[in-house]
Design an enzyme around this catalytic site. Structure first.
Site, PDB file in Angstrom:
ATOM      1  N   SER A 170     -14.786  26.474   1.777  1.00  0.00           N
ATOM      2  CA  SER A 170     -15.390  27.773   1.478  1.00  0.00           C
ATOM      3  C   SER A 170     -15.772  28.546   2.740  1.00  0.00           C
ATOM      4  O   SER A 170     -16.031  29.745   2.688  1.00  0.00           O
ATOM      5  CB  SER A 170     -16.607  27.590   0.574  1.00  0.00           C
ATOM      6  OG  SER A 170     -17.481  26.636   1.129  1.00  0.00           O
ATOM      7  N   ASP A 420     -28.748  29.158  -0.766  1.00  0.00           N
ATOM      8  CA  ASP A 420     -27.541  28.861   0.008  1.00  0.00           C
ATOM      9  C   ASP A 420     -27.842  29.128   1.478  1.00  0.00           C
ATOM     10  O   ASP A 420     -27.920  30.272   1.915  1.00  0.00           O
ATOM     11  CB  ASP A 420     -26.374  29.733  -0.467  1.00  0.00           C
ATOM     12  CG  ASP A 420     -25.075  29.444   0.294  1.00  0.00           C
ATOM     13  OD1 ASP A 420     -25.119  28.665   1.274  1.00  0.00           O
ATOM     14  OD2 ASP A 420     -24.035  30.004  -0.082  1.00  0.00           O
ATOM     15  N   HIS A 423     -23.422  29.083   3.647  1.00  0.00           N
ATOM     16  CA  HIS A 423     -22.489  30.197   3.832  1.00  0.00           C
ATOM     17  C   HIS A 423     -23.204  31.382   4.477  1.00  0.00           C
ATOM     18  O   HIS A 423     -24.411  31.342   4.693  1.00  0.00           O
ATOM     19  CB  HIS A 423     -21.902  30.604   2.471  1.00  0.00           C
ATOM     20  CG  HIS A 423     -21.168  29.483   1.822  1.00  0.00           C
ATOM     21  ND1 HIS A 423     -21.693  28.729   0.796  1.00  0.00           N
ATOM     22  CD2 HIS A 423     -19.946  28.967   2.091  1.00  0.00           C
ATOM     23  CE1 HIS A 423     -20.823  27.796   0.442  1.00  0.00           C
ATOM     24  NE2 HIS A 423     -19.760  27.901   1.216  1.00  0.00           N
TER      25      HIS A 423
END
Ligand SMILES: *[C@@H]1O[C@H](CO)[C@@H](O)[C@H](O)[C@H]1NC(C)=O
Ligand SMILES: *[C@@H]1O[C@H](CO)[C@@H](O)[C@H](O)[C@H]1NC(C)=O
Ligand SMILES: *[C@@H]1O[C@H](CO)[C@@H](O)[C@H](O)[C@H]1NC(C)=O
Ligand SMILES: *[C@@H]1O[C@H](CO)[C@@H](O)[C@H](O)[C@H]1NC(C)=O
Ligand SMILES: *[C@@H]1O[C@H](CO)[C@@H](O)[C@H](O)[C@H]1NC(C)=O
Length: 452
Positions: A170, A420, A423
């Site tokens: 990702s 998160d 990311h």
């Protein structure tokens, strides 16, 4: 795990002390189970990824397991192409983008959460109501040079008539979407291909420049079977085979950006040839714990070796960039408010590159360095590390945190808030990765190189 009788199957890498290897396992062994289930299997769990590898895939692969880089296959470059190294001008001291600091910058991002239609929801921090915008007003200042602002038109010119592919996990997607958003400010791409849950395989076409930009999901680069609800609760990695989902397209790719790392922290069993090498965090399986450092190294080595073999033999040029490990910034529980609360970059004295972040980066840079040395005779194979680990480490403020979900505090601060801190917000610090990527490609395509 971690008995003193542990033997490493990687005889050429004994310079890592056992203690150094064991420490991160104990810390990180449990980490991925909770965190990465959430981030890397967002929402729906994938249906068995075994669809990718039909039932005929044996658990034990019978083939040679030697992975040494030398001697590479014979390939003689055409004479007119063999001397591009000598043409490098002596006065062009290459800029080291690795060390530097973040300085404030009034200009801000090239795009916002609505200018391009390709930002993954969980990273669209502006649209999700992140209230502070300071994180957008910093630029990376390398020690000895300037890093120019991203120029979408220049980048598009450099990839004219080419196909650039982002391959990995990702983070590869995060970087690809940043690039696509920046390029979209100059020319609108068409989404021409889409496959896989969560759009894991996509390709865009820029008619203005006859250029293709694509993303391939391949979190190990080598062949792997991802753990799933239906199958075993650990990944299976076949370290001597690349993942053909991307490698099968190599003939049509001119530049490839590889970005992996975090998935190697998951519980996994490792295979090579007809050997079971061991595992990482696999209680109950009666296999030797070997951690993931040597596994990452081996996966990269197989990948780079395969790219050289396949492109060396058919003679088409290929450029390879390895984006180094991207550190995460969890400071508290991932499901509590304030997991990555910083609102400013770290300064130079506040944060050192160390531990797992440093080790993952080092392995990647070492493999790039070693491959460069071994591949000198391949004039049409160019390789560079995109060393973003340190500059990313300095940006604890750039993650979605709770804004991975839209307006997480609309009903006040609740007990459970998912965060998160892995990311990067788009726009955000990851745009800088592509600013450096542009400089790498520019240097490659410059007048002194390969002659256009
Ligand atoms: C985002 O950028 C577009 C131009 O690309 C502009 O029209 C729009 O107003 C911006 N939106 C916000 C919220 O700043
Ligand atoms: C880009 O993809 C299209 C198909 O969508 C193909 O026709 C074209 O040849 C590709 N161009 C390059 C430069 O890869
Ligand atoms: C675990 O593996 C070892 C060596 O392969 C074997 O000797 C032992 O019997 C195994 N233990 C169990 C519980 O299967
Ligand atoms: C670095 O940050 C710390 C904490 O915010 C601060 O105390 C220190 O003065 C800063 N150092 C520099 C060189 O800016
Ligand atoms: C990789 O090679 C560069 C250039 O030769 C060198 O400066 C650097 O220290 C090497 N890095 C590692 C991790 O081996």
């Amino acid at each position: 795990m971690g008995s003193t009788t542990l033997t490493t199957p990687f005889k050429d890498q004994t310079h890592y002390s056992l203690a150094k290897k064991l420490l991160p396992w104990t810390i990180y062994a449990f980490f991925p189970i909770v965190i990465f289930r959430l981030y890397f299997y967002p929402l729906q769990l994938p249906q068995s990824s075994r669809d990718q590898f039909p039932n005929t895939t044996p658990i034990i692969i019978t083939s040679s397991s030697t992975l040494s880089l030398a001697p590479p296959p014979r390939f003689s470059p055409p004479p007119q192409l063999s001397s591009h190294k000598e043409e490098e001008r002596a006065d062009e001291t290459p800029c080291d983008y690795t060390s530097g600091k973040w300085v404030s910058d009034k200009l801000g991002a090239l795009y916002n959460g609505t200018t391009c239609g390709t930002i993954k929801d969980g990273q669209n921090c502006i649209n999700h109501g992140r209230p502070d915008f300071d994180y957008l007003y910093w630029k990376w200042k390398p020690k000895q040079c300037e890093l120019p602002r991203f120029e979408p038109n220049t980048f598009l010119q450099l990839i004219r008539n080419k196909h650039i592919a982002f391959v990995g996990d990702s983070m590869a997607r995060n970087q690809l979407e940043s690039l696509l958003c920046m390029l979209s400010t100059a020319s609108v791409p068409e989404l021409v291909y889409k496959d896989g849950e969560e759009n894991k395989f996509r390709r865009w076409y820029f008619p203005s420049h006859n250029a293709n930009v694509s993303v391939y999901w391949s979190p190990f680069l080598v062949k792997g079977i991802e753990k799933s609800q239906l199958g075993p609760d650990y990944n299976k990695l076949y370290l001597d085979h690349v993942d053909e989902r991307w490698a099968g397209d190599l003939d049509h790719i001119n530049m490839i950006v590889l970005s992996i790392g975090h998935w190697f922290l998951h519980p996994a069993v490792y295979y090579e040839g007809d050997l079971v090498l061991g595992c990482h965090y696999c209680p109950g399986l009666n296999l030797t714990e070997i951690g993931f450092y040597d596994v990452l190294r081996k996966a990269l080595r197989t990948t780079l070796k395969t790219i050289i073999e396949r492109r060396g033999s058919n003679g088409n040029a290929i450029d390879v960039v390895v984006t180094t490990f991207s550190p995460s910034h969890f400071e508290g529980d991932w499901d509590k408010a304030g997991a990555c609360p910083k609102k400013k970059p770290y300064n130079e004295s506040e944060k050192q590159l160390e531990g797992m972040d440093a080790e993952m980066r080092k392995i990647e840079v070492e493999e790039v360095n070693a491959t460069k040395d071994n591949a000198k005779q391949f004039a049409k194979f160019r390789l560079e590390a995109l060393d973003v680990t340190k500059l990313s480490l300095m940006r604890p403020d750039g993650h979605p945190g709770p804004y991975m979900h839209p307006f997480p505090f609309a009903n006040g601060v609740t007990d459970r808030v998912q965060n998160d801190c892995v990311h990067w917000c788009l726009p955000g610090p990851i745009d800088t990765w592509n600013e450096i990527l542009l400089q790498v490609v520019k240097k490659w395509e410059g007048p002194s190189e390969r002659g256009g």
